[in-house]
Design a protein around this motif. Structure first.
Motif, PDB file in Angstrom:
ATOM      1  N   CYS A  61      -0.252  -0.674   6.076  1.00 57.56           N
ATOM      2  CA  CYS A  61       0.496  -1.909   5.830  1.00 57.56           C
ATOM      3  C   CYS A  61       1.975  -1.565   5.662  1.00 57.56           C
ATOM      4  N   PRO A  62       2.871  -2.251   6.375  1.00 59.61           N
ATOM      5  CA  PRO A  62       4.282  -1.882   6.353  1.00 59.61           C
ATOM      6  C   PRO A  62       5.099  -2.459   5.211  1.00 59.61           C
ATOM      7  N   ASP A  63       4.546  -3.423   4.478  1.00 64.52           N
ATOM      8  CA  ASP A  63       5.403  -4.084   3.488  1.00 64.52           C
ATOM      9  C   ASP A  63       4.689  -4.483   2.207  1.00 64.52           C
ATOM     10  N   VAL A  64       3.802  -5.468   2.269  1.00 63.08           N
ATOM     11  CA  VAL A  64       3.221  -6.035   1.051  1.00 63.08           C
ATOM     12  C   VAL A  64       2.449  -5.004   0.232  1.00 63.08           C
ATOM     13  N   CYS A  65       1.626  -4.199   0.887  1.00 65.24           N
ATOM     14  CA  CYS A  65       0.795  -3.240   0.143  1.00 65.24           C
ATOM     15  C   CYS A  65       1.613  -2.195  -0.614  1.00 65.24           C
ATOM     16  N   PRO A  66       2.507  -1.473   0.057  1.00 62.69           N
ATOM     17  CA  PRO A  66       3.267  -0.458  -0.681  1.00 62.69           C
ATOM     18  C   PRO A  66       4.182  -1.041  -1.746  1.00 62.69           C
ATOM     19  N   THR A  67       4.798  -2.196  -1.477  1.00 60.28           N
ATOM     20  CA  THR A  67       5.696  -2.761  -2.481  1.00 60.28           C
ATOM     21  C   THR A  67       4.927  -3.263  -3.690  1.00 60.28           C
ATOM     22  N   THR A  68       3.754  -3.842  -3.462  1.00 56.85           N
ATOM     23  CA  THR A  68       2.936  -4.332  -4.577  1.00 56.85           C
ATOM     24  C   THR A  68       2.498  -3.188  -5.476  1.00 56.85           C
ATOM     25  N   LEU A  69       1.963  -2.132  -4.889  1.00 51.93           N
ATOM     26  CA  LEU A  69       1.491  -1.006  -5.697  1.00 51.93           C
ATOM     27  C   LEU A  69       2.650  -0.277  -6.374  1.00 51.93           C
ATOM     28  N   THR A 121      -6.415  -0.330 -15.557  1.00 50.90           N
ATOM     29  CA  THR A 121      -6.890   0.304 -14.329  1.00 50.90           C
ATOM     30  C   THR A 121      -6.392  -0.495 -13.130  1.00 50.90           C
ATOM     31  N   VAL A 122      -5.970   0.198 -12.093  1.00 51.14           N
ATOM     32  CA  VAL A 122      -5.552  -0.435 -10.847  1.00 51.14           C
ATOM     33  C   VAL A 122      -6.534  -0.028  -9.756  1.00 51.14           C
ATOM     34  N   VAL A 123      -7.137  -1.014  -9.101  1.00 52.13           N
ATOM     35  CA  VAL A 123      -8.142  -0.764  -8.066  1.00 52.13           C
ATOM     36  C   VAL A 123      -7.646  -1.290  -6.728  1.00 52.13           C
ATOM     37  N   PHE A 124      -7.582  -0.410  -5.737  1.00 51.75           N
ATOM     38  CA  PHE A 124      -7.179  -0.778  -4.378  1.00 51.75           C
ATOM     39  C   PHE A 124      -8.407  -0.720  -3.484  1.00 51.75           C
ATOM     40  N   VAL A 125      -8.681  -1.831  -2.777  1.00 45.20           N
ATOM     41  CA  VAL A 125      -9.831  -1.898  -1.873  1.00 45.20           C
ATOM     42  C   VAL A 125      -9.309  -2.043  -0.445  1.00 45.20           C
ATOM     43  N   ASP A 154      -9.262   3.676   7.346  1.00 48.44           N
ATOM     44  CA  ASP A 154      -8.859   4.232   6.044  1.00 48.44           C
ATOM     45  C   ASP A 154      -9.984   5.078   5.468  1.00 48.44           C
ATOM     46  N   SER A 155      -9.953   6.366   5.742  1.00 50.61           N
ATOM     47  CA  SER A 155     -10.957   7.263   5.168  1.00 50.61           C
ATOM     48  C   SER A 155     -10.677   7.443   3.680  1.00 50.61           C
ATOM     49  N   PRO A 156     -11.656   7.897   2.908  1.00 51.32           N
ATOM     50  CA  PRO A 156     -11.399   8.160   1.489  1.00 51.32           C
ATOM     51  C   PRO A 156     -10.222   9.111   1.279  1.00 51.32           C
ATOM     52  N   GLN A 157     -10.106  10.131   2.125  1.00 48.40           N
ATOM     53  CA  GLN A 157      -9.016  11.094   1.986  1.00 48.40           C
ATOM     54  C   GLN A 157      -7.655  10.433   2.269  1.00 48.40           C
ATOM     55  N   THR A 158      -7.625   9.576   3.288  1.00 48.24           N
ATOM     56  CA  THR A 158      -6.396   8.868   3.621  1.00 48.24           C
ATOM     57  C   THR A 158      -5.970   7.955   2.487  1.00 48.24           C
ATOM     58  N   ILE A 159      -6.924   7.243   1.922  1.00 41.39           N
ATOM     59  CA  ILE A 159      -6.630   6.335   0.806  1.00 41.39           C
ATOM     60  C   ILE A 159      -6.097   7.114  -0.389  1.00 41.39           C
ATOM     61  N   ARG A 160      -6.734   8.257  -0.687  1.00 43.69           N
ATOM     62  CA  ARG A 160      -6.315   9.048  -1.852  1.00 43.69           C
ATOM     63  C   ARG A 160      -4.884   9.560  -1.688  1.00 43.69           C
ATOM     64  N   TRP A 180      -2.537   8.324   0.110  1.00 35.55           N
ATOM     65  CA  TRP A 180      -1.615   7.187   0.083  1.00 35.55           C
ATOM     66  C   TRP A 180      -1.404   6.688  -1.343  1.00 35.55           C
ATOM     67  N   LEU A 181      -2.480   6.540  -2.105  1.00 41.48           N
ATOM     68  CA  LEU A 181      -2.355   6.049  -3.479  1.00 41.48           C
ATOM     69  C   LEU A 181      -1.588   7.017  -4.362  1.00 41.48           C
ATOM     70  N   ASN A 182      -1.718   8.302  -4.091  1.00 40.09           N
ATOM     71  CA  ASN A 182      -1.025   9.295  -4.912  1.00 40.09           C
ATOM     72  C   ASN A 182       0.490   9.153  -4.845  1.00 40.09           C
ATOM     73  N   GLN A 183       0.987   8.482  -3.824  1.00 40.91           N
ATOM     74  CA  GLN A 183       2.424   8.236  -3.740  1.00 40.91           C
ATOM     75  C   GLN A 183       2.896   7.283  -4.844  1.00 40.91           C
ATOM     76  N   PHE A 184       1.969   6.473  -5.343  1.00 40.25           N
ATOM     77  CA  PHE A 184       2.313   5.482  -6.354  1.00 40.25           C
ATOM     78  C   PHE A 184       1.876   5.927  -7.746  1.00 40.25           C
ATOM     79  N   ASP A 185       0.618   6.314  -7.878  1.00 37.85           N
ATOM     80  CA  ASP A 185       0.097   6.759  -9.170  1.00 37.85           C
ATOM     81  C   ASP A 185      -1.247   7.430  -8.921  1.00 37.85           C
ATOM     82  N   VAL A 186      -1.399   8.643  -9.405  1.00 35.45           N
ATOM     83  CA  VAL A 186      -2.638   9.387  -9.149  1.00 35.45           C
ATOM     84  C   VAL A 186      -3.837   8.775  -9.866  1.00 35.45           C
TER      85      VAL A 186
END
Length: 209
Positions: free
Chosen positions: A81-89, A108-112, A119-125, A127-133
């Motif tokens: 996602c180029p905008d809403v997802c990264p800015t929201t998180l 707790t913050v849950v991203f689905v 989006d593999s589990p590794q890809t999601i992990r 990506w999320l680590n850029q915001f908060d582990v």
């Protein structure tokens, strides 16, 4: 993720998010705590359902049982996602950084993902680590993901591939906030700011609203 995946996002504003004007006190707040919340009241309220999803470690994850007793923000999106997802998180992460350790521990913050085929589990992990582990990433079958979103009152459209090979992934911009009692009475649209989240987080925890 295939490089041809399009970055298109359809931002849907569901009626349950309420009026777009001003902050409104949430029904059910204690009489002694009348500070209005910045989030939009959800009508009707939403009870956290049982889910059958998978976390980024490959383990079964039921949001209801895993987050019981915590303030839980649930957001649907995808890693390309180029905008809403990264800015929201990023906004939620920044708001959490302004809280006390106790408040952070109670949240707790849950991203689905709405793009489970890419989006593999590794890809999601990663990506999320850029915001908060500490952010939880979930995937699963499209049926289970769509079923969870529907239970939250959120429409879903399965990702589609265009004739040119690109993909269109659509998702709702609302962040659903579940109070520690497992009920969501308020949500946040893409227009919510760091200040909005920072203001509401301790109130949602303290008042069990």
């Amino acid at each position: 993720m295939n490089a041809a995946i399009a970055g298109a996002v359809l931002v849907l504003f569901v009626a349950a998010c309420g009026s777009a004007s001003g902050s409104t006190a949430v029904a059910g707040q204690k009489a002694s705590a009348t500070v209005p919340l910045a989030g939009r009241p959800l009508t009707p309220t939403v009870a956290q359902p049982t889910t059958h999803l998978t976390d980024t470690n490959g383990s079964p994850f039921d949001v209801r049982s895993a987050t019981a007793g915590k303030l839980t923000f649930v957001f649907f999106g995808y890693t390309q996602c180029p905008d809403v997802c990264p800015t929201t998180l990023a906004d939620i992460a920044a708001a959490l950084n302004q809280q006390t350790p106790a408040v952070r521990a109670g949240t707790t913050v849950v991203f689905v993902t709405t793009d489970p085929d890419h989006d593999s589990p590794q890809t999601i992990r990663r990506w999320l680590n850029q915001f908060d582990v500490s952010f939880v990433g979930l995937t699963g079958s499209w049926t289970d993901i769509a079923g969870y979103a529907t239970a939250l009152g959120l429409p879903t459209i399965r990702p589609e591939q265009a004739p040119d090979g690109s993909w269109t992934v659509e998702h709702v911009s609302r962040v659903t906030a579940f109070s520690p009692d497992g009920t969501a009475r308020v949500g946040y649209l893409a227009s919510a700011t760091v200040a909005n989240y920072s203001h509401d987080i301790p109130l949602l925890l303290e008042n069990r609203v």
